[in-house]
Design an enzyme around this catalytic site. Sequence first.
Site, PDB file in Angstrom:
ATOM      1  CG  PHE A 123      22.008  -0.300 -46.579  1.00 48.44           C
ATOM      2  CD1 PHE A 123      20.729  -0.219 -46.043  1.00 48.44           C
ATOM      3  CD2 PHE A 123      22.458   0.739 -47.379  1.00 48.44           C
ATOM      4  CE1 PHE A 123      19.917   0.887 -46.297  1.00 48.44           C
ATOM      5  CE2 PHE A 123      21.648   1.848 -47.640  1.00 48.44           C
ATOM      6  CZ  PHE A 123      20.380   1.921 -47.092  1.00 48.44           C
TER       7      PHE A 123
ATOM      8  CG  ASP B 234      27.539  -0.610 -52.163  1.00 48.96           C
ATOM      9  OD1 ASP B 234      28.143   0.468 -51.951  1.00 48.96           O
ATOM     10  OD2 ASP B 234      26.337  -0.775 -51.892  1.00 48.96           O
TER      11      ASP B 234
ATOM     12  CE  LYS C 198      26.784   6.101 -46.940  1.00 49.42           C
ATOM     13  NZ  LYS C 198      25.818   6.805 -46.115  1.00 49.42           N
TER      14      LYS C 198
ATOM     15  CB  THR D 193      17.217  14.607 -67.130  1.00 48.86           C
ATOM     16  OG1 THR D 193      15.940  14.183 -67.577  1.00 48.86           O
ATOM     17  CG2 THR D 193      17.400  16.084 -67.480  1.00 48.86           C
TER      18      THR D 193
END
Lengths: 473, 473
Positions: A192, A298, A329, A354
């Site tokens: 994931f 990750d 997280k 941005t």
Amino acid sequence: MPDKSAATLYFPDEPVQPRLVSPFRGPKTVKSLESLGEIYDTRAAYMVCDYQHSIGNYICDADGNLYLDVYAQIASIPLGYNNPALIEIAKSPEMIDAIVNRPALGNFPSTEWEQILREGLMAAAPPGLDKIWTALSGSDANECAYKAAFIYHRLQQRGKGVDFSDAEKTSTMLNSAPGSPDLAILSFEKAFHGRLFGSLSTTRSNPIHKLDIPAFKWPKAPFPALKYPIEDHEEYNRKEEDACLAALAKIIDEWNGTIAAVVVEPIQSEGGDNHATPYFFQQVREITKQKGVLLIVDEVQTGVAATGTFWAHEQWQLPSPPDMVTFSKKFQAAGFFYELDDLRPQQPFRQFNTWCGDPSKALIARGIVKEVKDKDLVAQTARVGDYLYNALAELQTKYPAKMSNLRGKGRGTFIAWDAPDVDARNQFLLDMKAVGVNIGGCGAHSVRLRPTLVFEEKHADLLVKAIEAVFSK
Amino acid sequence: MPDKSAATLYFPDEPVQPRLVSPFRGPKTVKSLESLGEIYDTRAAYMVCDYQHSIGNYICDADGNLYLDVYAQIASIPLGYNNPALIEIAKSPEMIDAIVNRPALGNFPSTEWEQILREGLMAAAPPGLDKIWTALSGSDANECAYKAAFIYHRLQQRGKGVDFSDAEKTSTMLNSAPGSPDLAILSFEKAFHGRLFGSLSTTRSNPIHKLDIPAFKWPKAPFPALKYPIEDHEEYNRKEEDACLAALAKIIDEWNGTIAAVVVEPIQSEGGDNHATPYFFQQVREITKQKGVLLIVDEVQTGVAATGTFWAHEQWQLPSPPDMVTFSKKFQAAGFFYELDDLRPQQPFRQFNTWCGDPSKALIARGIVKEVKDKDLVAQTARVGDYLYNALAELQTKYPAKMSNLRGKGRGTFIAWDAPDVDARNQFLLDMKAVGVNIGGCGAHSVRLRPTLVFEEKHADLLVKAIEAVFSK
């Protein structure tokens, strides 16, 4: 149990046990969800929460129930609810400035930005990685890392200082090669990595995450399906890992120079808390090095002290670091760490947007780094995790039909086990709420523990007692 | 000029003109960028800023220069720097709660979340759109809207209550059809919709935004290249728009039911401040309706009062609203508004992620809505925009070799013009900084104005004077 543990220091008024005053999803929660549901999708909502009355490891719902929380906002609350150190940061002039004057960091960074980074996120950078790119979420962090990988990959092919060709500039405006090349990120089965279009193409945890959404036709490699406890099945597990490594090497070869990076979680979290050994990851690093493919680790869910080291991949003892490590997280801030200069594009405005992150989150991250160090929470999580794992191992022996494949030994509080099937797992999650514990699932039929970093032995005792109450019912 | 304008009310101590104490990129800025550059990509940085000493429409740099800011963090500062109303919100107990107890909104929304949404973002929802999904950035907002569109599109084909097939569930784990279908989002030439992998595939503003990044092979339609002033070239412009509309209809037909949505900006911003008339957008709505394609209006840059209405698309007077309107930037919060129930997936956890937005940003958005209403800033932006446009039109007459295609009449302060070429434009942007104005470009050789909503006639006078000083140099 130590007298002056971190949670005791923070939360002298934390309750000594859950307090239930209504059934799970009581009348106020139901009414709230109905009304909120008119304007906002609530069909994934478990609770409606009263955060002002949540404290430490306890979450309060709209009906006034106080649950011991070992899910902690999908593993994203670092230091407990209403942590006084974070409240001080939230009240600080720097925070007020960051909130009302949100900068476009790529164009107009603040005079304080460097110090915020150096004292905060960079002070916790994984060994060997001395640069950072900031983002807003785990998906965003991963996609920025993927973009850096693709730009890096093409730079190596094109050569430094070589300008883009006219064919590249024209074709990219049509979303076609050579300007928009058919390169890929390789991920693992059950991985994931997020839910935006690039990250979702590397996510393999559950069809419901992906159905109906167009995907890049990127490849996947098998992830080891180990037997637990890992140390009791060395031969089997080594064979399984070697088979997966061989498959990985083969797929990279078959894709013939078009894989820019391999992305992997240290412990596959949403996919079921699937572990692999340090040997496996050492070999993944070795294979990617040999084949000129970048390695992205990750650590969105595993990072920030939960596994008994600050970063889970520190436990692999790699001879050279991953090329990029992504985070989000528990850090509230998000982004990726890196070392190679070429992962910073040669031209400006390629890795750009941005806001390019958010100083208000980086300020909180700085506070988290400070608290983790000051209170030695890495050591605490390791210690409490061992304590909890041992107690759960006893439960597993006692209730083998209800709990199997206990895993996460030596990985702090990052612990999981399997229920017999999906229905039993879902019923267990509900039953736990009925005895005052908010707990989460993952994978097909697993239960995962994701408490905060201020979870102590006394909370572990309550948790184990609650599980036994449900099992013995 | 009114005596008690909004900016005067907010910022009694705002300087009366720019204050320059060093050249642009003075010694402290240069030193800061060098040092920050060791850990963070600074090659797109124009300035390093002292936000605590920035005020209202003036931005302060590390060297103590105070610039009149008509770029405002790439159009994302709504109410000026250090706005006292927003400072009060930043200090509020609700904000502190939102910062230290950041919820996973999809699973555990707070008891206050509904009220924050109803009094804030929903109180400014575009006419006809009564539901919201929250996100973190413009790119994220657009990609969530794209996901909703794909899920909606397949739901219409599959039928309600029909389960996914085994083939769909299996194939999506391989990133293949039918589970991961080859559907598309159609965007327009020169469009900008973000920089993540799905949004970047709809971005067509500049090759540098896209080069080396894999893209979905989604189609684009031509966007009208109008002659300005629009009202002086009615016949030409109508013909141009009709040609683009015919091309749009043809492409949708050719793609044979695989286009889930058309996405369009009311004024193409990054791509050069390209306008189209209400007629064009009315016809786009009509064509998408006829062909069963959703219409997403991307108001990330145009939204929140800058164009003289709260949403730019309100000026089109559509017979039926767009299906989704996305927002971010000046709202600090991000997401999309919608009406159709089917844009909320039938199953939970499809439109989902850990945080699903950020209450701290939604609280600021609530404050922005209140201030825009209380101070009537929509009317102010319309009024000041007209005043500014008229003054610039005079300049254009006086300096036709330096300024052409002035545009944005009747669109608040959302005004732009063309420089003769890219070098002249870039030199102009630098020259303006040398006279104390921070101003931005867009497209190939355009200058765009993106002041805050508390920009007044007195600031417009300073801006016009500065432009003339540069032009007459």
